[in-house]
Write a protein that holds these residues in place. Structure first.
Motif, PDB file in Angstrom:
ATOM      1  N   LYS A 180      11.642  -0.719 -14.678  1.00  0.00           N
ATOM      2  CA  LYS A 180      11.491  -1.067 -13.259  1.00  0.00           C
ATOM      3  C   LYS A 180      11.968  -2.478 -12.974  1.00  0.00           C
ATOM      4  CE  LYS A 180       8.044  -1.601  -9.596  1.00  0.00           C
ATOM      5  NZ  LYS A 180       6.630  -1.469  -9.193  1.00  0.00           N
ATOM      6  N   SER A 210       2.060  -2.042  -2.600  1.00  0.00           N
ATOM      7  CA  SER A 210       3.281  -1.515  -3.220  1.00  0.00           C
ATOM      8  C   SER A 210       3.195   0.003  -3.314  1.00  0.00           C
ATOM      9  CB  SER A 210       3.476  -2.116  -4.613  1.00  0.00           C
ATOM     10  OG  SER A 210       3.696  -3.502  -4.521  1.00  0.00           O
ATOM     11  N   GLU A 211       4.335   0.640  -3.155  1.00  0.00           N
ATOM     12  CA  GLU A 211       4.391   2.098  -3.188  1.00  0.00           C
ATOM     13  C   GLU A 211       4.657   2.589  -4.604  1.00  0.00           C
ATOM     14  OE1 GLU A 211       7.118   3.678  -0.382  1.00  0.00           O
ATOM     15  OE2 GLU A 211       5.892   3.131   1.364  1.00  0.00           O
ATOM     16  N   VAL A 212       4.089   3.756  -4.894  1.00  0.00           N
ATOM     17  CA  VAL A 212       4.256   4.386  -6.196  1.00  0.00           C
ATOM     18  C   VAL A 212       4.431   5.880  -5.957  1.00  0.00           C
ATOM     19  CG1 VAL A 212       1.769   4.666  -6.522  1.00  0.00           C
ATOM     20  CG2 VAL A 212       3.269   4.596  -8.501  1.00  0.00           C
ATOM     21  N   VAL A 213       5.243   6.527  -6.774  1.00  0.00           N
ATOM     22  CA  VAL A 213       5.507   7.961  -6.637  1.00  0.00           C
ATOM     23  C   VAL A 213       4.387   8.728  -7.335  1.00  0.00           C
ATOM     24  CG1 VAL A 213       7.127   9.830  -7.110  1.00  0.00           C
ATOM     25  CG2 VAL A 213       7.981   7.544  -6.550  1.00  0.00           C
ATOM     26  N   TYR A 227       6.464  15.669  -5.075  1.00  0.00           N
ATOM     27  CA  TYR A 227       6.184  14.264  -5.330  1.00  0.00           C
ATOM     28  C   TYR A 227       6.292  13.509  -4.011  1.00  0.00           C
ATOM     29  CZ  TYR A 227       7.395  15.909  -9.999  1.00  0.00           C
ATOM     30  OH  TYR A 227       7.453  16.619 -11.164  1.00  0.00           O
ATOM     31  N   GLU A 228       5.516  12.429  -3.898  1.00  0.00           N
ATOM     32  CA  GLU A 228       5.545  11.646  -2.670  1.00  0.00           C
ATOM     33  C   GLU A 228       5.259  10.188  -2.994  1.00  0.00           C
ATOM     34  OE1 GLU A 228       3.546  11.679   1.790  1.00  0.00           O
ATOM     35  OE2 GLU A 228       3.583  13.469   0.538  1.00  0.00           O
ATOM     36  N   SER A 229       5.961   9.296  -2.302  1.00  0.00           N
ATOM     37  CA  SER A 229       5.772   7.859  -2.479  1.00  0.00           C
ATOM     38  C   SER A 229       4.665   7.389  -1.542  1.00  0.00           C
ATOM     39  CB  SER A 229       7.078   7.117  -2.193  1.00  0.00           C
ATOM     40  OG  SER A 229       6.919   5.736  -2.371  1.00  0.00           O
ATOM     41  N   ASP A 234       0.758  -1.273  -6.949  1.00  0.00           N
ATOM     42  CA  ASP A 234       1.498  -1.235  -8.201  1.00  0.00           C
ATOM     43  C   ASP A 234       1.645  -2.657  -8.736  1.00  0.00           C
ATOM     44  OD1 ASP A 234       2.825  -0.231 -10.341  1.00  0.00           O
ATOM     45  OD2 ASP A 234       4.666   0.306  -9.276  1.00  0.00           O
ATOM     46  N   PHE A 541       0.833   8.459 -12.271  1.00  0.00           N
ATOM     47  CA  PHE A 541       1.977   8.347 -11.377  1.00  0.00           C
ATOM     48  C   PHE A 541       3.257   8.671 -12.121  1.00  0.00           C
ATOM     49  CE2 PHE A 541       0.954   4.272 -13.228  1.00  0.00           C
ATOM     50  CZ  PHE A 541       2.169   3.786 -13.674  1.00  0.00           C
TER      51      PHE A 541
END
Length: 735
Positions: A180, A210-213, A227-229, A234, A541
């Motif tokens: 990442k 912060s976004e995470v999947v 799956y969704e963000s 994070d 995640f």
């Protein structure tokens, strides 16, 4: 929670989507950036389209700071001033080294005013030549130090399955963030800052926004369907120069540091996004963007009044306070003590308190600021700077170059002309109107008879001792940086191989400290990443699964779990000392190929052996090569299976040939039948032969009887002839 796939739920013609759920367990992230509600974001002026707003521009005025808040942000400011005054001399060195690295190399440190002073004469700027030898030299050092990634991973503390599973989960978490944050590029930037200014830091923290999947599961089957963000928080990382990190001035080593302040300049909108209602009370007291860099700040400082961190006054900025749309934010981190067992974490500005509470993380044995140093420095945790060591040599190099250019411009050619010869100096560079010089390679110069012809005296040119001195300076800079031509593969022709190895070894030895610091810092970064996920992650995640054998392999996506870590699995993040200093790619290739040919990895023709060699080489095309080897292995396995089947059939046939009761019985029966048929046929043949023989015997006997009868009849006829000669003849004829 049952979110839509791609937002298609409820639309005409949308597919009938199954209900999906995502099990979430909210963790306590109080105090972390992004964990504060933003509240009412309406402005008094609805036509205002800007991002940064003062407190009086919000429709709901922020609350006044209580007395306790004022006492806290004043305390943080005092701690900042104490740490800043203790390191002022070092900060001037950092600023000068950074200015030289950027190419602004005509500065010196003024010890009285404690800022950088220009050495150039503004009216004669062309006389000052800058040939930046520092930047390529430092970039070469950075490339050499980061050629090989350190070998760092989590290992279980025991053979307990829980510990082993926890170490595997920790390795997958660390591998995900290695991908990442692009660890290779991050390390190069950290090493560059460490070379230029002596020390660089990496801040590892948890951002609640912060976004995470996340994987979504079907309610009935429990299978992952989409799956969704989601903004569930994070880990975040950022490289922080040493200018922004102020350490406890009483500390001499890392373990002596009691508190750390991270100071930075942020726009006003950042405070509202990360700290909600409290951020609306922040007042703009700094500028960001143009002329706000570290070097420019020191050029703007006057009389030592804060230098880099005290912003220019409105008088010096031509009364443009309206340009100030940012503020200085101070993050105060204090380790647990007897007085404060849980530690302290305070976030404030010069006039506002944003948050005050306990240390927000479970991991309290280390600060979330991981340092990297070029060389250790006595009496302080800050490191020594390579850039500052190169500044005097770089400045001398520029002065010699400038002097050479000045000599070149001042030198002129001279014309030696005898007096009264009526020849002017312009005869050599100007042509008369009555003389056509076009197409000629010579020029006519007329002089009177009896006088000596004019001659040109060439200028002496640039001094011959300047250029050898430049070479001496270049060599000295290489010695200081520990990067010679042999380290870059540029050894002069005829240099013995043993000499090249010794010089390369000397350069590597000079870099031993910073290499060890790189390896240790990578392990500390991974420890913080795993600890933050363990504390704040709400659910497994989706992340990049790093191949532990070959990090350069194709990136795989998978579910990152941490159940065994939270369940008490014990592990430890370790690094292999010296793993960042290995042989070159060519040497590694030759060694591995030689070991393969020797058969130490197995049969050289075996695809599994070749796959092992490819993984050890860590080529960028590893996945394609392994896929091809797998196909070859499948073909060979198919051919081997066919060969084994044929061998088994042959063995079965051979076993049948050796002894098979049924076959033997059948064979005996067939032989008996054959014998019976042969005997029957022989009997029939014998009977036929006997019959034929009997018939022949009978025929011979009959013929003999007939012959005997004939003889007897003939004998009787002879006796009758004697009596009647004519009658027997008639009788014989009748017979």
């Amino acid at each position: 929670m049952a979110p839509d796939i791609n937002g298609m739920g409820g639309l005409p013609g949308a597919p009938n989507l199954k209900a999906r759920v995502l099990a979430l367990k909210k963790q306590n992230n109080t105090g972390t950036p992004g964990s504060f509600p933003t509240g009412n974001l309406k402005l008094t002026n609805k036509e205002d389209l800007t991002l940064d707003h003062e407190g009086n521009q919000w429709s709901v005025d922020p609350k006044e700071q209580p007395e306790e808040a004022v006492r806290l942000y004043n305390y943080v400011r005092e701690q900042f001033d104490t740490a800043y005054r203790a390191r002022q001399e070092m900060e001037l060195e950092w600023a000068q080294a950074l200015a030289f690295f950027e190419g602004r190399q005509w500065f010196r440190i003024n010890s009285q005013t404690r800022n950088l002073v220009q050495l150039q004469n503004p009216s004669e700027a062309n006389r000052y030549i800058t040939v930046n030898k520092m930047r390529p030299l430092i970039d070469g050092v950075v490339g050499k130090l980061t050629q090989v990634a350190p070998d760092c991973r989590a290992v279980p503390l025991s053979m307990n399955p829980k510990d082993q599973q926890a170490s595997d989960e920790a390795n997958f978490i660390a591998g995900h963030y290695t991908r990442k944050f692009d660890r290779e590029t991050q390390t190069k930037e950290r090493v560059r800052w460490a070379c230029v200014t002596g020390t660089s830091f990496v801040k590892v923290y948890w951002n609640a926004k912060s976004e995470v999947v996340m994987p979504l599961r079907d309610m009935s089957s429990g299978e992952i369907t989409a799956y969704e963000s989601l903004p569930l928080g994070d880990v975040e990382e950022e490289i922080v120069p040493c200018f922004n990190i102020l350490l406890d001035p009483t500390a001499q080593r890392d373990h002596d540091i009691r508190w750390v302040i991270h100071a930075s300049i942020k726009p006003l909108s950042w405070f509202v996004d990360n700290y909600g209602e409290a951020g609306k009370a922040v007042r703009a007291d700094a500028i960001a963007g143009q002329n706000s860099g570290y070097v420019d700040a020191y050029l703007e400082g006057a009389n030592g009044s804060g230098n880099g961190w005290v912003q220019p006054s409105s008088a010096r900025m031509n009364n443009v306070d309206s340009k100030k749309h940012a503020a200085i934010v101070y993050e105060y981190w204090e380790k647990p003590t007897s007085q404060y067992p849980e530690g302290r974490y305070i976030v404030s500005t010069n006039r506002a308190l944003l948050y005050a509470g306990d240390w927000p993380y479970k991991k309290k044995d280390d600060f979330p600021f991981i340092p990297l140093r070029w060389q250790p420095r006595s009496g302080t945790p800050y490191g020594h700077s390579l850039g500052f060591d190169l500044c005097p040599l770089q400045q001398s190099y520029n002065r010699i170059y400038s002097r050479a250019l000045e000599q070149f411009e001042q030198n002129k050619d001279y014309v030696m002309v005898e007096r009264l010869s009526r020849v002017g100096a312009d005869a050599f560079d100007q042509s008369a109107e009555d003389i056509d010089d076009k197409g000629r390679i010579y020029r006519k110069i007329y002089y009177d008879r009896g006088s000596n012809p004019p001659s040109i005296q060439r200028a002496p040119g640039i001094s011959g001792d300047l250029f050898p001195f430049l070479q001496v300076l270049e060599k000295d800079m290489m010695d200081v940086a520990g990067l010679h031509d042999v380290s870059q593969g540029q050894a002069a022709a005829g240099t013995p191989a043993e000499s090249v190895k010794l010089l390369q070894r000397a350069d590597n030895t000079q870099h031993s400290f910073v290499r060890a610091d790189i390896e240790a810092s990578i392990a500390r970064i991974k420890e913080w990443e795993i600890a933050l996920v363990d504390q704040f992650a709400v659910a497994p995640f989706i992340g990049s699964v790093d191949d532990q054998v070959n990090p350069k392999n194709e990136i795989q996506q998978g579910i990152i779990t941490f159940d065994s870590i939270r369940d008490g699995g014990q592990y430890r993040v370790v690094y292999i000392p010296g793993s960042s200093q290995r042989e070159s790619d060519d040497q590694k290739l030759q060694k591995i190929v030689l070991l393969r040919q020797m058969g130490l990895f197995g049969d050289p023709q075996d695809p599994e052996t070749n796959a092992l060699v490819i993984r050890m080489l860590q080529l960028p095309e590893t996945s394609d090569i392994l896929q091809n080897l797998a196909m070859q292995q499948q073909k060979q396995q198919g051919m081997q299976e066919q060969a084994q089947q044929m061998q088994q059939m042959q063995l079965q046939l051979e076993q049948q040939k050796i002894f098979n009761p049924e076959a033997e019985q059948m064979k005996a029966q067939i032989d008996m039948e054959k014998q019976a048929q042969m005997m029957q046929m022989q009997g029939q043949f014998d009977m036929q032969k006997q019959a034929q023989k009997s018939e022949l015997t009978n025929n011979e006997y009959a013929a003999k009887q007939i012959a005997d009868l004939s003889k007897s009849m003939i004998a009787g006829g002879s006796d009758q002839e004697n009596a009647q000669p004519t009658k027997p003849a008639v009788a014989k004829s009748k017979k």
